[in-house]
Structures are given as structure tokens and as C-alpha cells.
Design an enzyme around this catalytic site. Sequence first.
Site, PDB file in Angstrom:
ATOM      1  N   LYS A  83       0.843  -1.198   0.000  1.00  9.53           N
ATOM      2  CA  LYS A  83       0.000   0.000   0.000  1.00  9.53           C
ATOM      3  C   LYS A  83       0.883   1.255   0.000  1.00  9.53           C
ATOM      4  O   LYS A  83       0.701   2.156  -0.789  1.00  9.53           O
ATOM      5  CB  LYS A  83      -0.889  -0.047   1.245  1.00  9.53           C
ATOM      6  CG  LYS A  83      -1.867   1.091   1.363  1.00  9.53           C
ATOM      7  CD  LYS A  83      -2.802   0.831   2.546  1.00  9.53           C
ATOM      8  CE  LYS A  83      -3.559   2.083   2.914  1.00  9.53           C
ATOM      9  NZ  LYS A  83      -4.444   1.882   4.062  1.00  9.53           N
ATOM     10  N   GLU A 100      10.495  -4.603   4.662  1.00 13.68           N
ATOM     11  CA  GLU A 100      10.607  -5.996   4.218  1.00 13.68           C
ATOM     12  C   GLU A 100      10.300  -6.121   2.731  1.00 13.68           C
ATOM     13  O   GLU A 100      11.025  -6.772   1.971  1.00 13.68           O
ATOM     14  CB  GLU A 100       9.613  -6.887   4.994  1.00 13.68           C
ATOM     15  CG  GLU A 100       9.917  -7.054   6.470  1.00 13.68           C
ATOM     16  CD  GLU A 100       9.275  -5.985   7.337  1.00 13.68           C
ATOM     17  OE1 GLU A 100       8.972  -4.880   6.814  1.00 13.68           O
ATOM     18  OE2 GLU A 100       9.080  -6.238   8.538  1.00 13.68           O
ATOM     19  N   GLY A 103      -4.862  -2.164   5.482  1.00 11.13           N
ATOM     20  CA  GLY A 103      -4.032  -3.276   4.983  1.00 11.13           C
ATOM     21  C   GLY A 103      -4.669  -4.631   5.199  1.00 11.13           C
ATOM     22  O   GLY A 103      -4.803  -5.434   4.276  1.00 11.13           O
ATOM     23  N   ARG A 104      -5.119  -4.893   6.442  1.00  9.99           N
ATOM     24  CA  ARG A 104      -5.655  -6.242   6.722  1.00  9.99           C
ATOM     25  C   ARG A 104      -7.070  -6.419   6.194  1.00  9.99           C
ATOM     26  O   ARG A 104      -7.660  -7.482   6.358  1.00  9.99           O
ATOM     27  CB  ARG A 104      -5.580  -6.524   8.214  1.00  9.99           C
ATOM     28  CG  ARG A 104      -6.271  -5.508   9.100  1.00  9.99           C
ATOM     29  CD  ARG A 104      -5.896  -5.685  10.566  1.00  9.99           C
ATOM     30  NE  ARG A 104      -6.396  -4.593  11.391  1.00  9.99           N
ATOM     31  CZ  ARG A 104      -5.781  -3.431  11.548  1.00  9.99           C
ATOM     32  NH1 ARG A 104      -4.648  -3.183  10.909  1.00  9.99           N
ATOM     33  NH2 ARG A 104      -6.288  -2.492  12.314  1.00  9.99           N
ATOM     34  N   GLU A 135      -4.716  -7.555  15.195  1.00  8.57           N
ATOM     35  CA  GLU A 135      -4.240  -6.207  14.876  1.00  8.57           C
ATOM     36  C   GLU A 135      -5.405  -5.219  14.985  1.00  8.57           C
ATOM     37  O   GLU A 135      -5.212  -4.039  15.234  1.00  8.57           O
ATOM     38  CB  GLU A 135      -3.615  -6.168  13.474  1.00  8.57           C
ATOM     39  CG  GLU A 135      -2.668  -4.996  13.292  1.00  8.57           C
ATOM     40  CD  GLU A 135      -1.782  -5.117  12.067  1.00  8.57           C
ATOM     41  OE1 GLU A 135      -0.561  -5.144  12.216  1.00  8.57           O
ATOM     42  OE2 GLU A 135      -2.324  -5.187  10.940  1.00  8.57           O
ATOM     43  N   HIS A 139      -4.803 -34.158  17.117  1.00 18.04           N
ATOM     44  CA  HIS A 139      -3.675 -34.986  17.550  1.00 18.04           C
ATOM     45  C   HIS A 139      -2.569 -34.128  18.134  1.00 18.04           C
ATOM     46  O   HIS A 139      -1.431 -34.573  18.282  1.00 18.04           O
ATOM     47  CB  HIS A 139      -3.161 -35.804  16.368  1.00 18.04           C
ATOM     48  CG  HIS A 139      -4.208 -36.742  15.853  1.00 18.04           C
ATOM     49  ND1 HIS A 139      -4.269 -38.067  16.219  1.00 18.04           N
ATOM     50  CD2 HIS A 139      -5.282 -36.517  15.045  1.00 18.04           C
ATOM     51  CE1 HIS A 139      -5.316 -38.629  15.631  1.00 18.04           C
ATOM     52  NE2 HIS A 139      -5.952 -37.705  14.924  1.00 18.04           N
ATOM     53  N   LYS A 157       9.361  -1.005  14.810  1.00 17.05           N
ATOM     54  CA  LYS A 157       9.927  -0.651  13.498  1.00 17.05           C
ATOM     55  C   LYS A 157      10.937   0.486  13.656  1.00 17.05           C
ATOM     56  O   LYS A 157      12.015   0.468  13.068  1.00 17.05           O
ATOM     57  CB  LYS A 157       8.809  -0.135  12.579  1.00 17.05           C
ATOM     58  CG  LYS A 157       7.921  -1.168  11.968  1.00 17.05           C
ATOM     59  CD  LYS A 157       7.108  -0.499  10.856  1.00 17.05           C
ATOM     60  CE  LYS A 157       5.741  -1.085  10.725  1.00 17.05           C
ATOM     61  NZ  LYS A 157       4.864  -0.356   9.807  1.00 17.05           N
TER      62      LYS A 157
HETATM   63  C1  G6Q Z   1      -2.502  -4.008   8.165  1.00 20.59           C
HETATM   64  C2  G6Q Z   1      -1.261  -3.355   8.476  1.00 20.59           C
HETATM   65  C3  G6Q Z   1      -0.016  -4.036   7.951  1.00 20.59           C
HETATM   66  C4  G6Q Z   1       0.309  -3.740   6.514  1.00 20.59           C
HETATM   67  C5  G6Q Z   1       1.757  -4.159   6.253  1.00 20.59           C
HETATM   68  C6  G6Q Z   1       2.175  -3.933   4.835  1.00 20.59           C
HETATM   69  O1  G6Q Z   1      -3.586  -3.596   8.455  1.00 20.59           O
HETATM   70  O2  G6Q Z   1      -1.346  -2.040   8.107  1.00 20.59           O
HETATM   71  O3  G6Q Z   1      -0.044  -5.426   8.123  1.00 20.59           O
HETATM   72  O4  G6Q Z   1      -0.570  -4.389   5.659  1.00 20.59           O
HETATM   73  O5  G6Q Z   1       2.586  -3.453   7.119  1.00 20.59           O
HETATM   74  O6  G6Q Z   1       2.076  -2.596   4.492  1.00 20.59           O
HETATM   75  P1  G6Q Z   1       2.233  -2.133   3.014  1.00 20.59           P
HETATM   76  O7  G6Q Z   1       1.135  -2.721   2.215  1.00 20.59           O
HETATM   77  O8  G6Q Z   1       2.168  -0.636   3.035  1.00 20.59           O
HETATM   78  O9  G6Q Z   1       3.577  -2.628   2.540  1.00 20.59           O
END
Ligand code: G6Q
Length: 542
Positions: A207, A213, A268-269, A354, A385, A505
Site C-alpha cells: 500500500k 521488508e 491493509g488487513r 491487529e 492430535h 519498526k
Molecule cells: C494491516 C497493516 C499491515 C500492513 C503491512 C504492509 O492492516 O497495516 O499489516 O498491511 O505493514 O504494508 P504495506 O502494504 O504498506 O507494505
Amino acid sequence: MSTTLRDLPAWKSLESHYSEVKDRHLRDLFAEDPGRGERMTAEAAGLFLDYSKHRATHETLKRLVKLAEESDLRGRIDAMFRGDPINATEHRSVLHVALRAPKGQSIFVDGKDVVPDVHEVLDKMAGFTGRIRSGEWKGYTGKPIRNVVNIGIGGSDLGPVMAYEALRHYSDRGLTLRFVSNVDGTDFAEATRDLDPAETLFIVSSKTFTTLETMTNAQTARAWTLAALKDDASIARHFVAVSTNAEEVSKFGIDTANMFGFWDWVGGRYSMDAAIGLSTMIAVGPENYRAMLAGFHAMDEHYRTAPFEKNLPAILGLLTVWYTDFFGAETVAVLPYDQYLKRFPAYLQQLTMESNGKSETLDGKRVDYPTGPIYWGEPGTNGQHSFYQLIHQGTRLIPCDFIGFCRSLNPVGEHHDLLMSNVFAQAEALAFGKTAEQVKSEGTADWLVPHRTFEGNRPSNVILADRLTPEVLGALIALYEHSVFTQGTIWRINPFDQWGVELGKVLAKRIIPELESKDEPKLNHDSSTNALIRRYRQHKAR
Ligand code: G6Q
């Protein structure tokens, strides 16, 4: 709201009700009310929910619904669907529901109808998907794309991985889909070691397009591609982006014509059905993808319109509040009896934790009641199990969500009946247990009786659907999304921000140069962190 949650009449009435219900056994609740198993059910969008095996009566439900009303759940749902900026700490609308709104519906953000934009992106994704799947889109050397690697993390990874696994049955088996998320180089190395760069497309899903990462993995992917194809011009044929940040996408060298956008009103989620779902669409094709969106939408409409006492996400969410705040349950186990849903619990962990792992109310006050429980789980029957022992006989109360399907996508012999018999048996065993008398009557030696007794009274939901179709998957995800919203509304927290991920972070950014510098850095952390960094540096230098 000036009153606190604990001041609400419905909360107080639930407190007194809890003292009446807490010692009642499900055996008695069922004996007193034989119709319970049929009545305490609800159905919508292809999902059937049996919530009769809960330590709750009709009266409990009535009082929980009252709590929802006094918490203005209806008003909050309307505000979300209307596009009000209910993510107050980030001043944003929360409109994942717009991502699955059909053409022709209107949802406004700052006076602009966003639904046409959603469909424009969907059409663009479908066009691109068609070109990849048909082989029309060629890699730099003229070979068609056979491998698609999604690079993303968190919300830009967990949804796509889960959906790919869940819908594998519907996927194009000629394509290899891989997912790289971890900054651990092992993730990239293992995901790409058997792939031919000339046939590989990377979808950089981020996003913000600044996530450490993802950007690190994207640069590694770029180098991996260039090492084989040896021309900067190859990047445009092997990389596309999903992002809201056109500037950064273009700086990376990806043609913004090959960028699939979304908007800051998608968290994001909550973005797996935004363009973040591009890998899903490539895997299963636009038609199946749209069917999944239709499933989401059906559950959205149900949540928006059904009375709470028949409303699946409301019931699920309110029962979670019941156990979290009254029984002191700390976790919820999600147990899908379907191998295709193997990543569903991991996906749900982010969605739920989250979102509701917060301890400040929207008006900045510390909560004085527990919020977001820990979600965890594994597919059945494997979990049986492994950890079910603790659920059956441990000291903790763990409400369980069993998820099962009446028809298998891979009918093989009697496998499916065996699988599903376990869903019904586990829920039955948890609820009703086995008394000492029953154990004794089987001739068990006295000393062994306590060990073989199951106290029961352990609650569960059973969620049943016909088959795991794209529609059903969409409905299932939306069920949990809205259950989370229901919980967050009762707890008066904001399920849509995630400030709690920031500090780590920021500290990592400070530590990176301390690990990388040639000269011994001047360390200014606490004694533990300092010593760990020194030890790492010494060992790394060997
Ligand atoms: C979700 C969070 C988080 C996000 C990641 C990736 O609600 O905001 O999990 O999706 O940190 O972020 P980017 O899509 O910006 O790389």
C-alpha cells in the site's frame, strides 16, 4: 459517549445474568430445552451457524443484543457503510465494503462516489489477468509467464496467501504461485530457487511502497531478475505493482501503467479483495474472483440489514465479548475442517488481533475490561492430535469455531464422512463431556476415573457451508471482518488503526546501522539490548 461501557444498563444486566448462567452446564441447558439445537442457529450468505453449544440462553442473547443497541452498533455499521471517517485516529473512512459493492451502487468519500473507481481497477486487474493466463503477456525473452510471485507482508501477504490456498481447487494448475513476505533472505531464496526468471512475474504488493521488508525483497527480486536477463528494460516485463503510491512505484522502475491502485480508505488487513488480490485473481481467474466478491457482498448486506438476533457477524462478535469479558476467556480457537483453509487461522490472527488488540477507547481512555482475545488454530483433524487435549481437559476455557463443509471438493472414498464426523464429535464432546459415572460404568478402575472424565461445558460454534466455493470463502471472511467490528464497537476501540506496530519498526531502524557499521558503534540502549548487539556483532564477524 460520556458513560463508560461498564455503566451501560445492558452491561450491568449481563453482569448479574452471568452469575446465574456461569455454573449452568450445557447438559442441563439442552435437557431443559430440547429445541435449542435447532433454534439457536442462523443462516446467511451460504453459511449456517449453530451457536447452541454456548454457555448462553435465549435471555443471554437478548441482553447481548441490548448491549449492541446501547453501544449504537447499528449507528456504527451505518456510519461505516456511509463512508464516515470512523477510523478516527487516522482520519479515514473504512470502506472495505465498497470493494465488493456491485456496479451501480454508490458509496461516497468526501463527496466522490468510489464504486466506479473500484470497478475500474477490477476491470484493469481482469484485463491483466487475462493476458497472463492466456500467455499473451510475454516476459522479456518472449516466454510466457509461468510463475507469479507476490512480494508483500502483513495485510499485503496474509490475505493473498490464504485465498490462494483456499481457492487452489479453482486455480490454473499451469501457473506456479509463490509468496515472499519475510525479510529473512531464506524466504526469497526458497521461493525462487527453482524458478526461471524469464518466466517469472513479481507482483510488488505494498500500500505504502515503503515497507522495509517488501522493498528489500523487491530489490532482491530485481537483482535476481537482472542477473539472468541482464537488461534494465526487462523489469517492466517482470514486475507490476499494487500500491497507493504511484511516485514510489515509478521510482522503483515499474511502469505506472502496470500499477493497480487502491485507496487510503482500505486498511491493509482489509485489503485482500482490493488490488492486493491480484495474485488471487491471476490464480483463479476473474470470474471466480468476482464470485468471491459477491460472497463478501452478500455477507455485508446481511450484516447491514439483518436484526442482530439473526445476524451472524453480530452473534459471533457478541458471543466473543460474552466470553472475553464475563468468563475471562483469553483465546478463541478457529478450527477449519478443510485442508484448503490451512492458512485461514493465520490470516484471522492479523484480522482479529491487529484490529482489536487495543487498550485505549476512541476517546483516549484506558479500558477497564479485557478486549481482543488471542485467535489461533489449525485445520482439523490435525489439531486433534496436537492441542485438543488442552481444550478438552485443560484448565482454560477456550471457545472454538468449527468450520466444515457438507461436500468435499476432493471426494475420495469415505474421507469426507470421516472428516466431518470429527467436527460433530468434537463439538459434542466439548459441550457434553463424559461424567465420572459414565466412565465408571464402563469398568474403568477408580484411580483412573478422574483422568478419563471430561467435564464438558466447553463452548463452540459450528459453521457449516455446502462446499468451499469462492462465494463461501468471501462470505466467511466478511463474517469475521464484521464480527471484529462488532467486538470493537462494544469495546469502544478503533479496530482500524495499528499504532502498536510502530515502535518496534522505529527501534529496528536505529539498530540497523549499529549492526552494519564496521567500527564498533557507541551503544546507548539498555544493558540487555547493548549486550545482545555486541554478541551478535562478535559472532557475525567470525
Ligand atoms: C494491516 C497493516 C499491515 C500492513 C503491512 C504492509 O492492516 O497495516 O499489516 O498491511 O505493514 O504494508 P504495506 O502494504 O504498506 O507494505
